[in-house]
Design a protein around this motif. Structure first.
Motif, PDB file in Angstrom:
ATOM      1  N   LEU A 153     -15.343  -9.387  58.913  1.00 57.33           N
ATOM      2  CA  LEU A 153     -14.954 -10.591  58.188  1.00 57.33           C
ATOM      3  C   LEU A 153     -13.492 -10.558  57.759  1.00 57.33           C
ATOM      4  N   ALA A 154     -12.978  -9.365  57.476  1.00 58.22           N
ATOM      5  CA  ALA A 154     -11.590  -9.241  56.999  1.00 58.22           C
ATOM      6  C   ALA A 154     -10.606  -9.835  57.995  1.00 58.22           C
ATOM      7  N   TYR A 155     -10.891  -9.676  59.268  1.00 55.11           N
ATOM      8  CA  TYR A 155      -9.979 -10.193  60.282  1.00 55.11           C
ATOM      9  C   TYR A 155     -10.097 -11.701  60.435  1.00 55.11           C
ATOM     10  N   GLY A 156     -11.152 -12.263  59.880  1.00 57.80           N
ATOM     11  CA  GLY A 156     -11.298 -13.709  59.892  1.00 57.80           C
ATOM     12  C   GLY A 156     -10.694 -14.354  58.657  1.00 57.80           C
ATOM     13  N   GLY A 157     -10.237 -13.520  57.720  1.00 58.11           N
ATOM     14  CA  GLY A 157      -9.615 -14.041  56.507  1.00 58.11           C
ATOM     15  C   GLY A 157     -10.518 -13.958  55.293  1.00 58.11           C
ATOM     16  N   MET A 158      -9.923 -14.217  54.137  1.00 59.57           N
ATOM     17  CA  MET A 158     -10.620 -14.078  52.864  1.00 59.57           C
ATOM     18  C   MET A 158     -11.746 -15.085  52.692  1.00 59.57           C
ATOM     19  N   ASP A 159     -11.606 -16.263  53.270  1.00 57.16           N
ATOM     20  CA  ASP A 159     -12.640 -17.283  53.119  1.00 57.16           C
ATOM     21  C   ASP A 159     -13.975 -16.807  53.679  1.00 57.16           C
ATOM     22  N   SER A 160     -13.924 -16.092  54.795  1.00 56.90           N
ATOM     23  CA  SER A 160     -15.153 -15.596  55.416  1.00 56.90           C
ATOM     24  C   SER A 160     -15.848 -14.577  54.516  1.00 56.90           C
ATOM     25  N   ILE A 161     -15.052 -13.716  53.878  1.00 55.49           N
ATOM     26  CA  ILE A 161     -15.622 -12.715  52.973  1.00 55.49           C
ATOM     27  C   ILE A 161     -16.227 -13.397  51.752  1.00 55.49           C
ATOM     28  N   ALA A 162     -15.503 -14.365  51.175  1.00 56.07           N
ATOM     29  CA  ALA A 162     -15.990 -15.071  49.990  1.00 56.07           C
ATOM     30  C   ALA A 162     -17.300 -15.800  50.289  1.00 56.07           C
ATOM     31  N   GLU A 163     -17.376 -16.407  51.461  1.00 53.71           N
ATOM     32  CA  GLU A 163     -18.601 -17.121  51.850  1.00 53.71           C
ATOM     33  C   GLU A 163     -19.761 -16.153  52.018  1.00 53.71           C
ATOM     34  N   TYR A 164     -19.500 -14.990  52.596  1.00 52.63           N
ATOM     35  CA  TYR A 164     -20.543 -13.979  52.795  1.00 52.63           C
ATOM     36  C   TYR A 164     -21.072 -13.484  51.449  1.00 52.63           C
ATOM     37  N   PHE A 186      -2.409 -11.770  50.721  1.00 52.49           N
ATOM     38  CA  PHE A 186      -2.321 -10.309  50.774  1.00 52.49           C
ATOM     39  C   PHE A 186      -3.099  -9.769  51.971  1.00 52.49           C
ATOM     40  N   ILE A 187      -4.290 -10.291  52.183  1.00 56.42           N
ATOM     41  CA  ILE A 187      -5.118  -9.824  53.295  1.00 56.42           C
ATOM     42  C   ILE A 187      -4.513 -10.230  54.637  1.00 56.42           C
ATOM     43  N   ARG A 190      -1.722  -7.883  55.393  1.00 59.12           N
ATOM     44  CA  ARG A 190      -2.297  -6.609  55.837  1.00 59.12           C
ATOM     45  C   ARG A 190      -2.772  -6.689  57.287  1.00 59.12           C
ATOM     46  N   ASN A 191      -3.381  -7.818  57.655  1.00 55.85           N
ATOM     47  CA  ASN A 191      -3.886  -7.970  59.016  1.00 55.85           C
ATOM     48  C   ASN A 191      -2.764  -7.933  60.057  1.00 55.85           C
ATOM     49  N   ILE A 192      -1.645  -8.620  59.766  1.00 55.58           N
ATOM     50  CA  ILE A 192      -0.558  -8.588  60.752  1.00 55.58           C
ATOM     51  C   ILE A 192       0.157  -7.232  60.742  1.00 55.58           C
ATOM     52  N   ASN A 193       0.123  -6.542  59.603  1.00 49.57           N
ATOM     53  CA  ASN A 193       0.653  -5.170  59.578  1.00 49.57           C
ATOM     54  C   ASN A 193      -0.146  -4.283  60.525  1.00 49.57           C
ATOM     55  N   SER A 194      -1.463  -4.456  60.476  1.00 48.61           N
ATOM     56  CA  SER A 194      -2.357  -3.602  61.252  1.00 48.61           C
ATOM     57  C   SER A 194      -2.393  -3.978  62.728  1.00 48.61           C
ATOM     58  N   HIS A 195      -2.198  -5.261  63.039  1.00 50.31           N
ATOM     59  CA  HIS A 195      -2.431  -5.714  64.407  1.00 50.31           C
ATOM     60  C   HIS A 195      -1.222  -6.321  65.104  1.00 50.31           C
ATOM     61  N   ILE A 203      -1.189 -17.517  64.251  1.00 50.46           N
ATOM     62  CA  ILE A 203      -2.410 -17.522  63.435  1.00 50.46           C
ATOM     63  C   ILE A 203      -2.061 -17.257  61.974  1.00 50.46           C
ATOM     64  N   PHE A 204      -1.178 -16.276  61.739  1.00 53.64           N
ATOM     65  CA  PHE A 204      -0.755 -15.959  60.381  1.00 53.64           C
ATOM     66  C   PHE A 204      -0.124 -17.176  59.714  1.00 53.64           C
ATOM     67  N   LEU A 205       0.763 -17.855  60.428  1.00 52.40           N
ATOM     68  CA  LEU A 205       1.439 -19.022  59.865  1.00 52.40           C
ATOM     69  C   LEU A 205       0.456 -20.153  59.574  1.00 52.40           C
TER      70      LEU A 205
END
Length: 267
Positions: A153-164, A186-187, A190-195, A203-205
């Motif tokens: 879910l983290a790679y889909g963004g914070m909204d996905s985590i909040a919904e879960y 923040f997330i 972090r995702n673009i740092n990692s990937h 996608i980030f923008l």
């Protein structure tokens, strides 16, 4: 932000679950490491300045004195300047470590809830037989499934985590729009740092352009300065603290003073 963001001022009497305690311990270490680096650089520059001035005073040779003065002028902030060169790297390290610790906390506290009501996990996920057979204990299986889900879910963004969290645990992750935007941003960083090595992607923008932060250009490396890191870090701490209160009450998860958990960990 709410008072929960000021946890750092509450000291050892701050009451938390074990999962939140471990998250905050990681958070403290990340922050301490940053200030340790900064103080070390400043101390090295001070020692260099003091020793060079002492050599200038004791020097009897005009040429030596001139060379020492030149070195003093050139190198008064050389260690701190070197640290500033690593500003982007330090920013990425701080971002990744704090966000990863936050995601770990979410996984851990959900596991705490599932240990009391396992049906909340099994009812929301399809489990392959091969996955089940890897584990001898239900607790290990639950831990695996939750951790896997949060990372997906983290790679889909914070909204996905909040919904879960809302659908699985019946609690809302956010009650403040600004805090939510900060955690989302923040997330995403972090995702673009990692990937993507920290470079802004399309996608980030698309995901961050309406969050109230400086608009980046595609292909430009994103850099969070100290003030931004402070603001975003406080947002994830506030979010974790607020969720900790909700879930500990709803699922009757043990909470103790920070100092108590600290003493237990020391044994």
């Amino acid at each position: 932000m709410t008072d929960s963001a000021n946890f750092i001022h509450k000291g050892d009497d701050f009451v938390v679950t074990k999962s939140l305690f471990l998250f905050l311990k990681d958070y403290y270490r990340v922050v301490d490491h940053f200030f340790f680096q900064m103080n070390l650089a400043m101390y090295a520059d001070k020692v260099f300045e003091t020793s060079t001035k002492a050599l200038i005073k004791s020097s009897m040779d005009e040429q030596d004195t001139a060379e020492l003065k030149s070195k003093l002028e050139e190198g008064q902030r050389r260690s701190f300047s070197k640290l500033e060169e690593f500003g982007g790297l330090n920013s990425r390290n701080i971002t990744n470590n704090i966000v990863d610790a936050f995601l770990w906390y979410l996984s851990s506290i959900i596991q705490d809830c599932a240990s009391r009501r396992p049906e909340i996990i099994t009812s929301s996920q399809t489990v392959k037989v091969a996955e089940v057979l890897q584990f001898r204990r239900n607790r290990d299986l639950v831990s695996y499934l939750v951790d896997k889900k949060i990372n997906q879910l983290a790679y889909g963004g914070m909204d996905s985590i909040a919904e879960y969290i809302s659908s699985t645990l019946g609690c809302e992750l956010f009650d403040d729009k600004d805090v939510k935007s900060s955690v989302r941003y923040f997330i995403e960083v972090r995702n673009i740092n990692s990937h993507n090595r920290g470079f802004a992607s399309r996608i980030f923008l698309d995901r961050t352009q309406k969050l109230g932060f400086e608009v980046q250009k595609e292909g430009k490396r994103v850099h969070l300065d100290y003030d931004e890191l402070t603001e975003l870090s406080e947002a994830v701490v506030e979010t974790a603290t607020r969720l900790d209160v909700q879930l500990s009450k709803k699922f009757k998860i043990k909470r103790s003073k920070f100092s108590t958990w600290n003493a237990d960990r020391a044994k």
